[in-house]
Enzyme design. Sequence first.
Site, PDB file in Angstrom:
ATOM      1  N   PRO B  13      70.107  66.059 111.349  1.00 17.53           N
ATOM      2  CG  PRO B  13      68.081  66.754 112.260  1.00 17.53           C
ATOM      3  CD  PRO B  13      69.548  67.052 112.282  1.00 17.53           C
ATOM      4  CG  ASN B  14      65.623  63.697 108.541  1.00 13.01           C
ATOM      5  OD1 ASN B  14      65.303  62.512 108.634  1.00 13.01           O
ATOM      6  ND2 ASN B  14      65.107  64.640 109.313  1.00 13.01           N
ATOM      7  NE  ARG B  21      66.349  64.695 103.109  1.00 14.10           N
ATOM      8  CZ  ARG B  21      66.148  65.678 103.986  1.00 14.10           C
ATOM      9  NH1 ARG B  21      64.934  65.953 104.405  1.00 14.10           N
ATOM     10  NH2 ARG B  21      67.140  66.391 104.463  1.00 14.10           N
ATOM     11  CE1 TYR B  26      67.540  69.817 101.891  1.00 17.33           C
ATOM     12  CE2 TYR B  26      65.689  68.417 101.339  1.00 17.33           C
ATOM     13  CZ  TYR B  26      66.261  69.364 102.154  1.00 17.33           C
ATOM     14  OH  TYR B  26      65.564  69.855 103.219  1.00 17.33           O
ATOM     15  CG  ASN B  77      73.453  71.196 106.660  1.00 19.39           C
ATOM     16  OD1 ASN B  77      72.430  71.578 107.225  1.00 19.39           O
ATOM     17  ND2 ASN B  77      73.467  70.753 105.406  1.00 19.39           N
ATOM     18  CB  ALA B  80      65.107  69.591 111.268  1.00 21.53           C
ATOM     19  CG  HIS B  83      64.775  75.713 111.446  1.00 15.88           C
ATOM     20  ND1 HIS B  83      65.448  76.744 110.834  1.00 15.88           N
ATOM     21  CD2 HIS B  83      64.789  74.690 110.549  1.00 15.88           C
ATOM     22  CE1 HIS B  83      65.814  76.356 109.617  1.00 15.88           C
ATOM     23  NE2 HIS B  83      65.435  75.123 109.425  1.00 15.88           N
ATOM     24  CG  ASP B  90      73.130  76.900 125.369  1.00 12.85           C
ATOM     25  OD1 ASP B  90      73.155  77.999 124.780  1.00 12.85           O
ATOM     26  OD2 ASP B  90      72.349  76.666 126.300  1.00 12.85           O
ATOM     27  CD  GLU B 101      73.189  79.046 110.308  1.00 19.50           C
ATOM     28  OE1 GLU B 101      73.585  80.151 110.743  1.00 19.50           O
ATOM     29  OE2 GLU B 101      71.990  78.731 110.253  1.00 19.50           O
ATOM     30  CG  HIS B 103      71.228  76.201 106.063  1.00 15.48           C
ATOM     31  ND1 HIS B 103      70.774  75.300 106.992  1.00 15.48           N
ATOM     32  CD2 HIS B 103      71.536  77.325 106.766  1.00 15.48           C
ATOM     33  CE1 HIS B 103      70.794  75.851 108.189  1.00 15.48           C
ATOM     34  NE2 HIS B 103      71.266  77.072 108.077  1.00 15.48           N
ATOM     35  CB  SER B 105      67.783  73.764 100.110  1.00 13.37           C
ATOM     36  OG  SER B 105      67.337  73.885 101.450  1.00 13.37           O
ATOM     37  NE  ARG B 110      63.219  73.550 102.118  1.00 12.58           N
ATOM     38  CZ  ARG B 110      63.845  72.626 102.836  1.00 12.58           C
ATOM     39  NH1 ARG B 110      65.116  72.816 103.156  1.00 12.58           N
ATOM     40  NH2 ARG B 110      63.221  71.548 103.226  1.00 12.58           N
ATOM     41  NE  ARG B 114      62.215  73.482 105.817  1.00 14.63           N
ATOM     42  CZ  ARG B 114      62.251  72.320 106.494  1.00 14.63           C
ATOM     43  NH1 ARG B 114      63.191  72.110 107.391  1.00 14.63           N
ATOM     44  NH2 ARG B 114      61.369  71.379 106.256  1.00 14.63           N
TER      45      ARG B 114
END
Lengths: 151, 151, 151, 151, 151, 151, 151, 151, 151, 151, 151, 151
Positions: B13-14, B21, B26, B77, B80, B83, B90, B101, B103, B105, B110, B114
């Site tokens: 998401p985002n 943003r 980022y 990635n 949010a 977490h 699953d 995995e 990320h 940033s 942070r 996170r």
Amino acid sequence: MSTKFKILIINGPNLNLLGRRESSVYGTMTLADIEESCRTRAIELGVELEFFQSNHEGVLIDRIQQSKQHSDLIIINPAAYTHTSIAIRDALLAVDLPVIELHISNIHKRESFRKHSTISDIAIGQIVGMGPKGYLLALDGGVNYLEDSRP
Amino acid sequence: MSTKFKILIINGPNLNLLGRRESSVYGTMTLADIEESCRTRAIELGVELEFFQSNHEGVLIDRIQQSKQHSDLIIINPAAYTHTSIAIRDALLAVDLPVIELHISNIHKRESFRKHSTISDIAIGQIVGMGPKGYLLALDGGVNYLEDSRP
Amino acid sequence: MSTKFKILIINGPNLNLLGRRESSVYGTMTLADIEESCRTRAIELGVELEFFQSNHEGVLIDRIQQSKQHSDLIIINPAAYTHTSIAIRDALLAVDLPVIELHISNIHKRESFRKHSTISDIAIGQIVGMGPKGYLLALDGGVNYLEDSRP
Amino acid sequence: MSTKFKILIINGPNLNLLGRRESSVYGTMTLADIEESCRTRAIELGVELEFFQSNHEGVLIDRIQQSKQHSDLIIINPAAYTHTSIAIRDALLAVDLPVIELHISNIHKRESFRKHSTISDIAIGQIVGMGPKGYLLALDGGVNYLEDSRP
Amino acid sequence: MSTKFKILIINGPNLNLLGRRESSVYGTMTLADIEESCRTRAIELGVELEFFQSNHEGVLIDRIQQSKQHSDLIIINPAAYTHTSIAIRDALLAVDLPVIELHISNIHKRESFRKHSTISDIAIGQIVGMGPKGYLLALDGGVNYLEDSRP
Amino acid sequence: MSTKFKILIINGPNLNLLGRRESSVYGTMTLADIEESCRTRAIELGVELEFFQSNHEGVLIDRIQQSKQHSDLIIINPAAYTHTSIAIRDALLAVDLPVIELHISNIHKRESFRKHSTISDIAIGQIVGMGPKGYLLALDGGVNYLEDSRP
Amino acid sequence: MSTKFKILIINGPNLNLLGRRESSVYGTMTLADIEESCRTRAIELGVELEFFQSNHEGVLIDRIQQSKQHSDLIIINPAAYTHTSIAIRDALLAVDLPVIELHISNIHKRESFRKHSTISDIAIGQIVGMGPKGYLLALDGGVNYLEDSRP
Amino acid sequence: MSTKFKILIINGPNLNLLGRRESSVYGTMTLADIEESCRTRAIELGVELEFFQSNHEGVLIDRIQQSKQHSDLIIINPAAYTHTSIAIRDALLAVDLPVIELHISNIHKRESFRKHSTISDIAIGQIVGMGPKGYLLALDGGVNYLEDSRP
Amino acid sequence: MSTKFKILIINGPNLNLLGRRESSVYGTMTLADIEESCRTRAIELGVELEFFQSNHEGVLIDRIQQSKQHSDLIIINPAAYTHTSIAIRDALLAVDLPVIELHISNIHKRESFRKHSTISDIAIGQIVGMGPKGYLLALDGGVNYLEDSRP
Amino acid sequence: MSTKFKILIINGPNLNLLGRRESSVYGTMTLADIEESCRTRAIELGVELEFFQSNHEGVLIDRIQQSKQHSDLIIINPAAYTHTSIAIRDALLAVDLPVIELHISNIHKRESFRKHSTISDIAIGQIVGMGPKGYLLALDGGVNYLEDSRP
Amino acid sequence: MSTKFKILIINGPNLNLLGRRESSVYGTMTLADIEESCRTRAIELGVELEFFQSNHEGVLIDRIQQSKQHSDLIIINPAAYTHTSIAIRDALLAVDLPVIELHISNIHKRESFRKHSTISDIAIGQIVGMGPKGYLLALDGGVNYLEDSRP
Amino acid sequence: MSTKFKILIINGPNLNLLGRRESSVYGTMTLADIEESCRTRAIELGVELEFFQSNHEGVLIDRIQQSKQHSDLIIINPAAYTHTSIAIRDALLAVDLPVIELHISNIHKRESFRKHSTISDIAIGQIVGMGPKGYLLALDGGVNYLEDSRP
């Protein structure tokens, strides 16, 4: 051109036994093998490389302090000191160089005390669980970071 | 030859707002820019690439489930959902593919919430804080992993 | 016959002051006295004995690493490093020898931070609070363990 | 006679893959197999049955909300949402129907985060670890509950 | 045919008062009523049944130990000992029989200390909150488990 | 001469099954075997020995209380009651005899709830994980302690 | 004059059932009633109003993202997602608009998990427990905030 | 007259970089500057002074052990080892000299892990956050303490 | 007139040793002395008294269960079971009589685990630390309570 | 008509300095300014207003106690006592009036200890972070609450 | 010249009893003795001194607030309020003067709740455990701080 | 004869409202009623009595300090300050008189924060939940304590 970048790779306790211990966790490459593959990549990337290992927290701190004059970026695999050494954190803060944290195995698959790192929040980032290949990824990422940061 | 490897990159998401943003956190690359650089690298590496983003946890789960037939490795990635989503964990367990995995940033710099990832212990490893370059490092590391795992 | 067994006894920080500090907690025997009683017992048991002490975590790690070739079992009294050193744990894991953990005083009667040991779950077992006599019990128990493990 | 009872069985994320993933944990029956065995039992018990699955938290909430008019009892296997969804809890509270919580595997044998359920204190009870048979036990128990509650 | 299965139902402290105490929580059936309904079902299922209750932790342990020779499966409602007895857990581990954990009331609706069970991770599963009917569900589920496990 | 010392060895719940359960954890010696080896050693050491086992916490407390008149030292393997019984702790405090805590297996390698002992801080010390041999080490250590404590 | 301000009111899961569920907690006004009273007040205040509800986390995120171009301030009642959604937090951070957090009931009087909000530290403030009237207070407060922030 | 008092000042890791690192936190005085100002004050106070720094935990322990014969009081700034070293605590306990704990910066304004000191409860007291001036205050306070303790 | 009130005083493990153990904590009165002083007061108060002690949790539960028919109020000093027995709590709940909790010593001055009582929230109140006199205070308070509760 | 309502506004410690301290957090309005704006609004709303401030916990308690006779509702900004005073909570409980909790700044953006309020669960609700405007919102909300509660 | 500096020393609850209570912890000097020694030193340092004590939290807050106009630095020994008063913290924040925190005894040697200070992170630093001499050290350190801060 | 004993009864905040607030928790006796019943008993017991109440922590501390000269024992019901005031604890420690802690209601049946008392470990003991009668029990117990302590 990135010829001028000098990168220091620091390895913490017991990494001198790499390839000779717990191969199911750490694989069969020795630290010398890793150093060699790093040197090859460093030449490709046009950067100078120093490669260092010690089992002694104090020796690692001394070495980090010396990097202040001679390095542009530190790649560090602090091994067990990842979880216990605030003194290494302070040394890295003191020299004020960009740091990439590296772990050969995926620390999140192991004992829960390996989840905590004393340096993760002062590093640029982490490369975790990618095996010996992680060193090369860290070199690539580190050079990329230095190039992006060049004024 | 690695031509046959199929890699799926999933973004949570985002991330569709990337570059538009919080650029101090980022950077200024958009997700389309990242996709393009990934596609370029995929061609160099000789792998097939799928690139996906959704803000919906359920849609991400559906997409992961479909990967079972069509992918050799997932780079994710989860943003949010890193977490909070056990359902994505699953789904990844269910398709039983190797997972990296990612990320952009450094999540350790942070908010403390996170630091916890629901998938870190089921992934091969993590690439954290290396910026958009991290996607390329993950591709390199993923292909390396697949080659090493080939019988 | 157990003549062939080689046992390494390792002592951590401040144990060199034994008998000269806090005698109400640790008794009046010096480390040299303990070494002597251990050597006497080793002869009775027909085993070779090495006896080592250092205040330096790194030196202890170096010594454990060397044991790989030369020892069959390690008896370790890590003293304060019991509670803080993951690096010693990793060294013990790396050499993959049976380990007996030893504490002269009953650590459960003291400060609560002394309850946690970084090595207790990778040792065969613990001898705690039995005073200098504990070294002899550990030797007996260690030889018994090695004999039971002989194919 | 219980002919009038209407029971809704709701299944959460990744249960659509049942029988095709992690068979050592979940067995080899598919969700369709389970649905069929439930329909058979429903006929024996003389109750109407609805059977629903989604990977989307929002879709599950929508479905629970609709049950208000059309169901007498909900049997829910929320899968991963068991541990993370307060919104599903709130939907169940809103429709104010009796709820039986169901888990195919024994969640207490798995990761510790699976021990916590957001709905266990608002359900009648739980059927846990009884495999696909658990659905039939829940149906039996649910009908028994409805009969006992009949004025 | 399942005639040969022998099932032991064990009830912990204060369950002898069932139906005579706190009927709003536990209902009005006595333990004798439950035993009778269990015996009826056992005949239907073609299994042998033993039914036992004690307020004494030690007596319960003794009884579990004896089951080793004479039972195929244990259904246990440990009542208050659910939350405090590791010795009962160890007895169940020692006899190494499949175990179904049963609670008449929904322990998740009550005091928070009732959420923890010392045996839930060594049982097949749990039947919780289904009232006296839960005993019959456990019998059904237990027989189903034994039949599925038959070579 | 130590002929006068009387030592009581107390064994907690489920130890009567020793050698007949979970032999991978506890080995194949029965409690009778251990008692016999202890009696042999007691004769060598010139001490009187009592050897007791019960599954009942109350019976163990009764037995400890009686020791006040008849014993000089207690060796106790409280098994599961190690982790849950404050009443046994209080009984040991009440009789005010020196106590050695003994565990056959290494409790630190097992479930985390086995790490906590209600008596470790009131004992002289612990012998943990040394197998049945641990009883003999405890006898040796106990006699040594009594001799050192003799005025 | 505040005519130009555009305010978006977002409502999370199960709020569509308002007035029809748990009226002792939430009162008898429906969400449509609240929307109507908000529209009346918006006209009085001379602001444009959008009013939105969804049970889907992803849909709420999509809607927040779209607000970036079209709104000056967001009033959000995230309902159950208050406590679990970091993705909504990230969406609010991404659009970088002032946010007022609203809860109809007093979340501090309810289950303890309702005390934690993932967005409270990125909002201007909270209006909690003031019933449907809270929406009007939030509108008043929001307009006041926008007027004060006008250069 | 206090001429006879001998005071040892010990400085932990990274303090050798003082004045050359993070001057916003630690100021611009170097450790040599501090040593000089301490020597000046020592002359005024009529006491003998030793001043020591090391990055190595083991070396610090060795030095503390040697102080036993040659010092009346220790002023220690353990830097990062404040938070991690139980071995330094044990060394201080072993030499059994009065200790004053010193920190140049206010550790309570920094990362939360800096709040915990392994030696604060065995020291006379702490001088925290008073900058390089803190060394002189510790000297004054230390001499005052020794004078008060003189029989 | 209060002649009809019947009061049961129950004493838990190790209280049979009262006056013969740890007299600095518990004083020199024996349990028989206390019983005698209670009987004297009971006569003054015109109430019937039963006085009971056991080291066995199960026996205490049995005794509490029997009180249902024969007592109006229970005064209980559960000793060590205060902190570990939920079964005694459940027995007290089951008989549904008013309960006064009594401790001879001040449990708040002792080990921290003695602070928690499993029954304090289901008792009328507690008399703590008042020595043997506490039994008489509990009798007075108990009779007062019964008189106040009389319709 | 609401003329009859009497509202008491209570302000805790250091609020007398408002507008003169930390203006970046609290703005530049003084408490007198706020009182004036409240009095203006009270006239508009047709309610009587009392406005009170003290730095003394005891004085605040005295004032709350007196409100019992003279007020219909309390608006309280307890400032620092929000987090530490149970006595103020008890005073509010004792007078049994509806309470609105008010904070000028968003306490969730500040130190973590400011998140906990001793009164939030006994208040109607909270107005947080809305600046001095929050007092007017609280007045509006309070009057609305009183009107809704009128029989 | 430092003549112009005005320093306020504030003492919290029960310090008026100094020298008359618990002399083993606090010594035999009274607060008047300390005030006198402070006044002597203030003259030597050429600073103005105010010295204040109260048992009332509110009175201490009032006094701190007044210091805003009349002081350059506050030395505060908050005694018990160190651990419980956020209102004093807020008063110190509000007056925005440099603060030195002082404790006569070493709070780290006492009850664990004395380790937490509500003001340590807003002070310059702490002088702890140095006895009445600590006041003079704080004065010296305070004057030094003010001189260093002078433009 | 006990004529000489002087007993001070101190009551904390909001107890002045006793009998006029929350009568379901605290009963209908006023504090004046309790004082009167205490005075009657004091005469029977032949002791002098002082009875004091304040809502101000500082006033309570002042009063406790004055008791040093004039009292032999303090009975204190600190009400809400039980849970928050370390300053009252310190005052009680300073006057060094025996203290009995008293609570009218059973604090263990109420909010969890009422379980912690700052003075329970420095008191002789506690009388909890016995209603107004508790004051008389405390007087009886207190006189008994003083008589037992008389040389």
